[in-house]
Scaffold this motif. Structure first.
Motif, PDB file in Angstrom:
ATOM      1  N   ALA A  33      41.674  30.853  30.562  1.00 52.53           N
ATOM      2  CA  ALA A  33      42.288  30.905  31.883  1.00 52.53           C
ATOM      3  C   ALA A  33      41.248  30.506  32.930  1.00 52.53           C
ATOM      4  O   ALA A  33      40.041  30.584  32.706  1.00 52.53           O
ATOM      5  CB  ALA A  33      42.801  32.307  32.171  1.00 52.53           C
ATOM      6  N   MET A  34      41.760  30.076  34.076  1.00 54.00           N
ATOM      7  CA  MET A  34      40.896  29.733  35.213  1.00 54.00           C
ATOM      8  C   MET A  34      41.360  30.506  36.436  1.00 54.00           C
ATOM      9  O   MET A  34      42.538  30.852  36.558  1.00 54.00           O
ATOM     10  CB  MET A  34      40.955  28.233  35.505  1.00 54.00           C
ATOM     11  N   GLY A  35      40.437  30.742  37.329  1.00 57.97           N
ATOM     12  CA  GLY A  35      40.790  31.498  38.523  1.00 57.97           C
ATOM     13  C   GLY A  35      40.208  30.892  39.781  1.00 57.97           C
ATOM     14  O   GLY A  35      39.226  30.137  39.738  1.00 57.97           O
ATOM     15  N   SER A  52      46.792  30.827  33.248  1.00 54.80           N
ATOM     16  CA  SER A  52      46.453  30.855  31.840  1.00 54.80           C
ATOM     17  C   SER A  52      46.119  29.459  31.329  1.00 54.80           C
ATOM     18  O   SER A  52      46.362  28.452  32.010  1.00 54.80           O
ATOM     19  CB  SER A  52      47.631  31.412  31.029  1.00 54.80           C
ATOM     20  N   TRP A  53      45.572  29.391  30.131  1.00 57.27           N
ATOM     21  CA  TRP A  53      45.227  28.101  29.548  1.00 57.27           C
ATOM     22  C   TRP A  53      46.464  27.203  29.447  1.00 57.27           C
ATOM     23  O   TRP A  53      46.401  26.026  29.768  1.00 57.27           O
ATOM     24  CB  TRP A  53      44.616  28.309  28.169  1.00 57.27           C
ATOM     25  N   PRO A 104      45.193  35.027  32.744  1.00 63.64           N
ATOM     26  CA  PRO A 104      44.442  35.239  33.983  1.00 63.64           C
ATOM     27  C   PRO A 104      44.253  36.728  34.279  1.00 63.64           C
ATOM     28  O   PRO A 104      45.114  37.533  33.989  1.00 63.64           O
ATOM     29  CB  PRO A 104      45.315  34.570  35.043  1.00 63.64           C
ATOM     30  N   MET A 105      43.111  37.048  34.856  1.00 66.14           N
ATOM     31  CA  MET A 105      42.793  38.414  35.248  1.00 66.14           C
ATOM     32  C   MET A 105      42.434  38.416  36.724  1.00 66.14           C
ATOM     33  O   MET A 105      41.933  37.443  37.253  1.00 66.14           O
ATOM     34  CB  MET A 105      41.602  38.931  34.431  1.00 66.14           C
ATOM     35  N   TYR A 111      35.122  36.786  34.940  1.00 66.33           N
ATOM     36  CA  TYR A 111      34.946  35.353  35.147  1.00 66.33           C
ATOM     37  C   TYR A 111      33.470  34.947  35.127  1.00 66.33           C
ATOM     38  O   TYR A 111      32.595  35.722  35.540  1.00 66.33           O
ATOM     39  CB  TYR A 111      35.552  34.921  36.484  1.00 66.33           C
ATOM     40  N   GLY A 112      33.236  33.749  34.641  1.00 63.60           N
ATOM     41  CA  GLY A 112      31.891  33.183  34.654  1.00 63.60           C
ATOM     42  C   GLY A 112      32.009  31.700  34.910  1.00 63.60           C
ATOM     43  O   GLY A 112      33.076  31.184  35.174  1.00 63.60           O
ATOM     44  N   TYR A 113      30.898  30.997  34.805  1.00 67.65           N
ATOM     45  CA  TYR A 113      30.875  29.549  35.044  1.00 67.65           C
ATOM     46  C   TYR A 113      31.502  29.229  36.397  1.00 67.65           C
ATOM     47  O   TYR A 113      32.565  28.603  36.500  1.00 67.65           O
ATOM     48  CB  TYR A 113      31.611  28.802  33.934  1.00 67.65           C
ATOM     49  N   TRP A 114      30.843  29.659  37.436  1.00 68.31           N
ATOM     50  CA  TRP A 114      31.321  29.466  38.798  1.00 68.31           C
ATOM     51  C   TRP A 114      30.920  28.100  39.348  1.00 68.31           C
ATOM     52  O   TRP A 114      29.834  27.596  39.069  1.00 68.31           O
ATOM     53  CB  TRP A 114      30.736  30.547  39.710  1.00 68.31           C
TER      54      TRP A 114
END
Length: 124
Positions: A33-35, A52-53, A104-105, A111-114
């Motif tokens: 997922a991405m946020g 979500s993915w 998604p959360m 989350y990482g990779y900002w």
């Protein structure tokens, strides 16, 4: 270091629209997922929206529900945030990041990779 790249920010009048893009290529982002998050001056970074993915599940902060829409095109390795009916309080630096989950959360710690962020300024 692998990180997504945001674009599409700018200056817009209240009531206007912007579409942000987040380019996130590579296996690091596949299957997750991405946020979208934002941080206004003097405030903590906050969750805005997640997807979500598969794109079949989305999550929004109450402050943007009905105005913002998150989507993704996995063929283009890109996540979008369509922002309509913008308000001055939407002014912030907007960041995208990869979740550690498929769904998604709303919790930043997930989350990482900002990315480096893109500035959105909404004038009244």
């Amino acid at each position: 270091q692998v990180q997504p790249v945001e674009s599409g920010g700018g200056l817009v009048q209240a009531g206007g629209s912007l579409r942000l893009s987040c380019a996130a290529s590579g296996r690091t982002f596949t299957g997750f997922a991405m946020g979208w998050f934002r941080q206004a001056p003097g405030k903590e970074r906050e969750f805005v929206a997640g997807i979500s993915w598969s794109g079949g599940s989305t999550l929004y902060a109450d402050s943007v529900k009905g105005r913002f829409t998150v989507s993704r095109d996995n063929a283009k390795n890109t996540v979008y945030l369509q922002m309509n009916s913008l308000k001055p309080e939407d002014t912030a630096v907007y960041y995208c990041a990869r979740a550690s989950t498929i769904q998604p959360m709303g919790v930043m710690a997930r989350y990482g990779y900002w990315g480096q962020g893109t500035q959105v300024t909404v004038s009244s």
